[in-house]
Design a protein around this motif. Structure first.
Motif, PDB file in Angstrom:
ATOM      1  N   TYR A 186      15.476  22.621  52.808  1.00  0.00           N
ATOM      2  CA  TYR A 186      16.756  23.203  52.394  1.00  0.00           C
ATOM      3  C   TYR A 186      17.924  22.406  52.985  1.00  0.00           C
ATOM      4  O   TYR A 186      18.897  22.102  52.289  1.00  0.00           O
ATOM      5  N   LEU A 187      17.824  22.063  54.267  1.00  0.00           N
ATOM      6  CA  LEU A 187      18.903  21.303  54.909  1.00  0.00           C
ATOM      7  C   LEU A 187      19.043  19.925  54.282  1.00  0.00           C
ATOM      8  O   LEU A 187      20.160  19.427  54.101  1.00  0.00           O
ATOM      9  N   ASN A 188      17.929  19.292  53.946  1.00  0.00           N
ATOM     10  CA  ASN A 188      17.987  17.987  53.284  1.00  0.00           C
ATOM     11  C   ASN A 188      18.697  18.094  51.943  1.00  0.00           C
ATOM     12  O   ASN A 188      19.497  17.225  51.577  1.00  0.00           O
ATOM     13  N   ARG A 189      18.416  19.162  51.208  1.00  0.00           N
ATOM     14  CA  ARG A 189      19.052  19.342  49.900  1.00  0.00           C
ATOM     15  C   ARG A 189      20.517  19.740  50.037  1.00  0.00           C
ATOM     16  O   ARG A 189      21.348  19.340  49.219  1.00  0.00           O
ATOM     17  N   TYR A 190      20.824  20.515  51.055  1.00  0.00           N
ATOM     18  CA  TYR A 190      22.188  21.017  51.235  1.00  0.00           C
ATOM     19  C   TYR A 190      23.153  19.874  51.552  1.00  0.00           C
ATOM     20  O   TYR A 190      24.244  19.804  50.962  1.00  0.00           O
ATOM     21  N   PHE A 191      22.767  19.008  52.467  1.00  0.00           N
ATOM     22  CA  PHE A 191      23.680  17.944  52.887  1.00  0.00           C
ATOM     23  C   PHE A 191      23.512  16.692  52.016  1.00  0.00           C
ATOM     24  O   PHE A 191      23.104  15.625  52.464  1.00  0.00           O
ATOM     25  N   LEU A 193      29.707  12.344  53.698  1.00  0.00           N
ATOM     26  CA  LEU A 193      29.340  12.631  52.317  1.00  0.00           C
ATOM     27  C   LEU A 193      30.510  12.388  51.373  1.00  0.00           C
ATOM     28  O   LEU A 193      30.340  11.813  50.291  1.00  0.00           O
ATOM     29  N   ILE A 194      31.692  12.822  51.771  1.00  0.00           N
ATOM     30  CA  ILE A 194      32.877  12.629  50.928  1.00  0.00           C
ATOM     31  C   ILE A 194      33.227  11.150  50.846  1.00  0.00           C
ATOM     32  O   ILE A 194      33.489  10.614  49.763  1.00  0.00           O
ATOM     33  N   TYR A 195      33.216  10.479  51.971  1.00  0.00           N
ATOM     34  CA  TYR A 195      33.573   9.056  52.013  1.00  0.00           C
ATOM     35  C   TYR A 195      32.598   8.217  51.191  1.00  0.00           C
ATOM     36  O   TYR A 195      33.011   7.364  50.395  1.00  0.00           O
ATOM     37  N   SER A 196      31.311   8.443  51.389  1.00  0.00           N
ATOM     38  CA  SER A 196      30.302   7.624  50.722  1.00  0.00           C
ATOM     39  C   SER A 196      30.206   7.932  49.230  1.00  0.00           C
ATOM     40  O   SER A 196      29.583   7.192  48.482  1.00  0.00           O
ATOM     41  N   GLY A 197      30.852   9.028  48.795  1.00  0.00           N
ATOM     42  CA  GLY A 197      30.911   9.322  47.376  1.00  0.00           C
ATOM     43  C   GLY A 197      31.798   8.355  46.616  1.00  0.00           C
ATOM     44  O   GLY A 197      31.696   8.234  45.386  1.00  0.00           O
ATOM     45  N   ARG A 198      32.696   7.657  47.323  1.00  0.00           N
ATOM     46  CA  ARG A 198      33.606   6.677  46.704  1.00  0.00           C
ATOM     47  C   ARG A 198      34.347   7.273  45.513  1.00  0.00           C
ATOM     48  O   ARG A 198      34.453   6.666  44.445  1.00  0.00           O
ATOM     49  N   LYS A 209      25.697  14.763  48.525  1.00  0.00           N
ATOM     50  CA  LYS A 209      26.975  14.758  47.790  1.00  0.00           C
ATOM     51  C   LYS A 209      26.928  15.715  46.603  1.00  0.00           C
ATOM     52  O   LYS A 209      27.874  16.461  46.351  1.00  0.00           O
ATOM     53  N   LYS A 210      25.822  15.694  45.881  1.00  0.00           N
ATOM     54  CA  LYS A 210      25.694  16.545  44.692  1.00  0.00           C
ATOM     55  C   LYS A 210      25.750  18.015  45.070  1.00  0.00           C
ATOM     56  O   LYS A 210      26.462  18.810  44.430  1.00  0.00           O
ATOM     57  N   SER A 211      25.015  18.406  46.110  1.00  0.00           N
ATOM     58  CA  SER A 211      24.969  19.805  46.512  1.00  0.00           C
ATOM     59  C   SER A 211      26.332  20.304  46.981  1.00  0.00           C
ATOM     60  O   SER A 211      26.788  21.375  46.566  1.00  0.00           O
TER      61      SER A 211
END
Length: 266
Positions: free
Chosen positions: A5-10, A246-251, A12-14
């Protein structure tokens, strides 16, 4: 604790699905985010957690979003660099080894990184410090060792020593996009090879090899540091520390970035 669950939560898409979901309430999101991030910190320090700490420490804390860039999963020969920090024309690479990892390929990964970087670090846990230290002492004492402590600090146990012996023109050149190497060649040689498109890469590489290796390294790092910088990049500092990477790497483009920011602060 559900690690899956933690892997899926963190991801960009989630995170974006949650933020832009119908009925989103920012205060409830922040509470959930803090709770899940604390679970990561205490029981499951995965690769994302390490990258997020590195991003906050180096890009936000030490350097500047305007003058530096963080890159991840960049292919260098037969390896993928976990985390790269570029500041102006300098660069450093971090290989992450969590408690979930083994050291089977570490020697080969570091050898690949030294073809591009002069400063190479391994970032690991307190538990893994001595095994990593012993391994690197025999393999390459120039590699730095950084420990992610229990209180989420990055402790430099052994500073990386600059090592230029293995730098390789071809490995550096392969990191560049077509527009980037064309710019370097045109600036340096006042021309671009007049050849068929299929031969442009090879002809440009031959010219690139004429540039002294340390100068070539600086030119490549300078181009990589210019990649995909949003005009609103500074707003990332206003996001919760737990999702900045996550926000930064989303570009994201300026419009999307501001939309995310506004949703979180509505």
């Amino acid at each position: 604790m559900d690690r899956n669950y933690l892997n899926r939560y963190f991801t960009k898409k989630s995170i974006l699905n949650i933020i832009f979901s119908e009925g989103f309430i920012s205060n409830l999101f922040f509470e959930e985010l803090e709770y899940n991030y604390n679970l990561l910190s205490q029981d499951y320090r995965n690769e994302f957690f390490y990258k997020n700490i590195l991003f906050n420490k180096y890009i936000i804390g030490r350097y500047s979003l305007k003058t530096s860039t963080a890159l991840s999963e960049i292919v260098i020969e037969n390896s993928k660099a976990d985390f790269i920090v570029l500041n102006h024309s300098t660069g450093v690479v971090f290989e992450i080894k969590t408690d979930l990892d083994n050291f089977d390929r570490l020697m080969y990964q570091l050898d690949d990184y030294y073809k591009v970087f002069s400063l190479v670090n391994v970032v690991t846990s307190e538990k893994n410090y001595y095994p990593v230290y012993k391994l690197l002492k025999e393999m390459n004492p120039n590699v730095g060792i950084i420990v992610l402590t229990t209180n989420q600090r990055l402790s430099v146990r052994k500073a990386a020593i600059s090592d230029n012996r293995s730098l390789c023109h071809e490995s550096l050149f392969k990191l560049l996009r077509k527009s980037e190497y064309e710019k370097i060649i045109k600036t340096r040689f006042k021309m671009v090879p007049d050849v068929k498109p299929v031969h442009l890469f090879k002809s440009s590489l031959e010219l690139f090899k004429q540039i002294p290796i340390l100068e070539a390294q600086e030119l490549v790092f300078t181009e990589l540091n210019k990649r995909e910088k949003s005009g609103k990049i500074g707003v990332i500092k206003e996001f919760p520390e737990s999702i900045r990477w996550l926000i930064y790497s989303g570009r994201y483009d300026d419009k999307t970035l501001l939309s995310i920011y506004e949703k979180l602060n509505q």
